[in-house]
Design a protein around this motif. Structure first.
Motif, PDB file in Angstrom:
ATOM      1  N   LEU B 122       0.733  -0.983   0.382  1.00 53.59           N
ATOM      2  CA  LEU B 122      -0.006  -0.339   0.365  1.00 53.59           C
ATOM      3  C   LEU B 122       1.006   1.366   0.003  1.00 53.59           C
ATOM      4  O   LEU B 122       1.929   1.193   0.679  1.00 53.59           O
ATOM      5  CB  LEU B 122      -0.593   0.235   1.303  1.00 53.59           C
ATOM      6  N   THR B 123       0.542   2.434  -0.580  1.00 52.81           N
ATOM      7  CA  THR B 123       1.192   3.780  -0.409  1.00 52.81           C
ATOM      8  C   THR B 123       1.104   4.350   0.492  1.00 52.81           C
ATOM      9  O   THR B 123      -0.107   3.866   1.072  1.00 52.81           O
ATOM     10  CB  THR B 123       0.813   4.506  -1.748  1.00 52.81           C
ATOM     11  N   GLN B 126      -2.771   5.608   0.812  1.00 54.46           N
ATOM     12  CA  GLN B 126      -3.440   4.785   0.373  1.00 54.46           C
ATOM     13  C   GLN B 126      -3.511   3.876   2.370  1.00 54.46           C
ATOM     14  O   GLN B 126      -4.334   3.506   2.628  1.00 54.46           O
ATOM     15  CB  GLN B 126      -3.126   3.323  -0.290  1.00 54.46           C
ATOM     16  N   GLN B 130      -7.792   4.314   4.036  1.00 59.38           N
ATOM     17  CA  GLN B 130      -7.813   2.471   3.677  1.00 59.38           C
ATOM     18  C   GLN B 130      -7.700   1.884   5.011  1.00 59.38           C
ATOM     19  O   GLN B 130      -8.476   1.355   5.506  1.00 59.38           O
ATOM     20  CB  GLN B 130      -7.453   2.004   2.408  1.00 59.38           C
TER      21      GLN B 130
END
Ligand SMILES: Nc1ncnc2c1ncn2[C@@H]1O[C@H](COP(=O)(O)OP(=O)(O)OP(=O)(O)O)[C@@H](O)[C@H]1O
Ligand SMILES: [Mg+2]
Lengths: 262, 210
Positions: B122-123, B126, B130
């Motif tokens: 995940l960046t 993100q 998230q």
């Protein structure tokens, strides 16, 4: 299927080149050299604190080595795009780490989803993976807190496999389970590996698990690689640490047997 | 003598001042969230900034409210319209609980979960949107709840600088030495505070992740 033999000349899938890692004044790893060949299950065996988790995190660059280099498929991972690198490597972390606010389905489907797969393909993939790790399809809509520990660990494995990575890093994926469930998961892992031929780095401190699952066993002690042996070599090894493991393992069985007869 | 009869007889004005009060509280809470949540996120990421930011918000909180309204009065564009000024002052007071709870909420996310997310590729954004924020949302909301309740009370003082709100009744009642008039401001304010407390609390529980 028996292609493991030709791997000696191929580029190793993962290669540690003289890797050292220091943090907060502690030398966690020193002078670590190791090659992991494509399609093999390399087990990292070592006692608590010997640096196994650290080694895995260096592969997907959750940690950066203090010196030395780690190559994945021949490419130094200092030069790789970190996000792309991580998405191409499945990672089962030691504490499972499922997302508590996501259902099983969303947990497993996360990497495909951020990779832009269409919804129906993700859903199909999740169902396929649930079956692969031996979970019922109707678990997909549950939340992690509604699962047993063993089911959670299976979901963790399914999640790591979701985007079909060639490399899997598994940090005590079957830890903290009762021996029967553990046995079952190990058996499923072997069956899986026979079909998928992933390159797996598998961490454990359980010799029985190492012998059963590993094509080779890398024995670690205090941040150093002691030796790398096949399971058969391991049982006959004269290395003091290796034989200490074997002895401890044998004594457990023996004393149990003796108590049974007296 | 009956307070409720007084309120009933002046219902038009009670309603008007209640709405004014709500405007003060609503806008200031909104602005405090817009500033406080990002600030909380920043200090959760950069622990070095944590001390100075929280200390500043803390100091603001210790300024007596009447004094803060007074300090802000000479500010050019603000002083002309007392409502803006009141909203700014209330915003400053609401910052601390919101910043602090955003910080604690994000810091409180299970490190194993964050690590799993990062390890899966995940960046950072993100990961934030998230994973971290959804898991911190109920803690953040409980900061908002505290901020709202404080604001409802403090907004009564805004009447002292002519910003309106239910404080008008209170100050008028004090001048007239008439408890009925004071209570005509105090009772609706208390009802507002309790309603807000309950409403945001309900939202907080709904957002709670297991
Ligand atoms: N951030 C850190 N700061 C200080 N010491 C650390 C840090 N991270 C790891 N260590 C130390 O490095 C050593 C290796 O840790 P690591 O987690 O790799 O061990 P491990 O082999 O995975 O152990 P276990 O089997 O208990 O999981 C430990 O002694 C640990 O205390
Ligand atoms: Mg570990």
């Amino acid at each position: 299927m028996l292609g493991g033999m030709q791997a000696t000349t191929a580029i190793p899938e993962i290669e540690f080149q003289d890797v050292s890692y220091r943090v907060a004044g502690t030398q966690v790893l020193s002078g670590f050299n190791l090659q992991v060949q494509s399609g093999e299950t390399l087990v990292l065996l070592g006692r608590s604190g010997s640096g196994k988790t650290t080694l895995l995190k260096l592969v997907n660059r959750l940690l950066t080595p203090s010196s030395g280099d780690i190559r994945v498929k021949g490419l130094s991972n200092a030069k790789a795009d970190v996000i792309g690198l991580r998405r191409s490597i499945g990672y089962v972390i030691q504490d499972v780490g499922l997302f508590p606010h996501f259902t099983v389905e969303r947990n497993i489907g996360l990497v495909p989803r951020i990779g832009g797969w269409p919804e129906d393909r993700i859903r199909a993939r999740v169902q396929e993976l649930l079956q692969l790790v031996g979970l019922a399809a109707d678990l997909a809509s549950r939340y992690p807190h509604q699962l047993s520990g063993g089911q959670r660990q299976r979901v963790g494995v399914a999640r790591a496999l979701a985007a079909d990575p060639e490399i899997l890093l598994m940090d005590e994926p079957f830890g903290a389970l009762d021996p029967l469930t553990r046995d079952e998961l190990q058996r499923e892992f072997l069956a899986l590996q026979q079909r998928l031929h992933k390159t797996v780095v598998f961490v454990t401190h359980d010799l029985r698990e190492a012998l059963r699952l590993g094509t080779r066993i890398a024995l670690m002690e205090a941040g150093r690689l002691v030796t790398v042996l096949t399971p058969r070599e391991f049982l006959q090894s004269s290395d003091p640490l290796a034989s200490a493991y074997v002895r401890a393992f044998g004594e457990g069985l023996e004393s149990a047997a003796n108590r049974g007869t007296s | 003598m009956n307070v409720f009869r007084y309120i009933w007889q002046n219902q038009g004005q009670v309603l008007e001042l209640t709405l004014e009060h709500l405007r003060l509280v609503g806008f200031s809470t909104l602005f405090a969230m817009l500033a406080g949540i990002p600030l909380g996120i920043v200090i959760a990421r950069r622990p070095r900034w944590n001390k100075p930011v929280l200390a500043s918000a803390n100091i603001i909180q210790t300024i007596p409210s009447l004094a803060l309204f007074g300090f802000l009065l000479p500010v050019p564009w603000l002083g002309e319209r007392s409502e803006r000024l009141a909203i700014l002052a209330l915003t400053l007071y609401a910052l601390l609980p919101i910043i602090r709870n955003t910080y604690t909420g994000i810091r409180g996310v299970d490190p194993a979960v964050v690590e799993a997310g990062r390890g899966m590729g995940l960046t950072e954004s993100q990961l934030l949107f998230q994973v971290e924020l959804p898991l911190a949302v109920s803690v953040i909301l409980s900061g908002v709840r505290v901020a709202v309740v404080i604001s409802v009370g403090l907004a009564t003082i805004a009447a002292a600088i002519g910003a309106g709100g239910l404080g008008e009744f209170i100050f008028r009642g004090l001048a007239m030495v008439d408890n009925r008039v004071i209570l005509a401001g105090a009772i609706p304010a208390a009802v507002l505070a309790l309603t807000a407390d309950f409403g945001v609390g309900w939202l907080e529980r709904r957002m709670q992740t297991r």
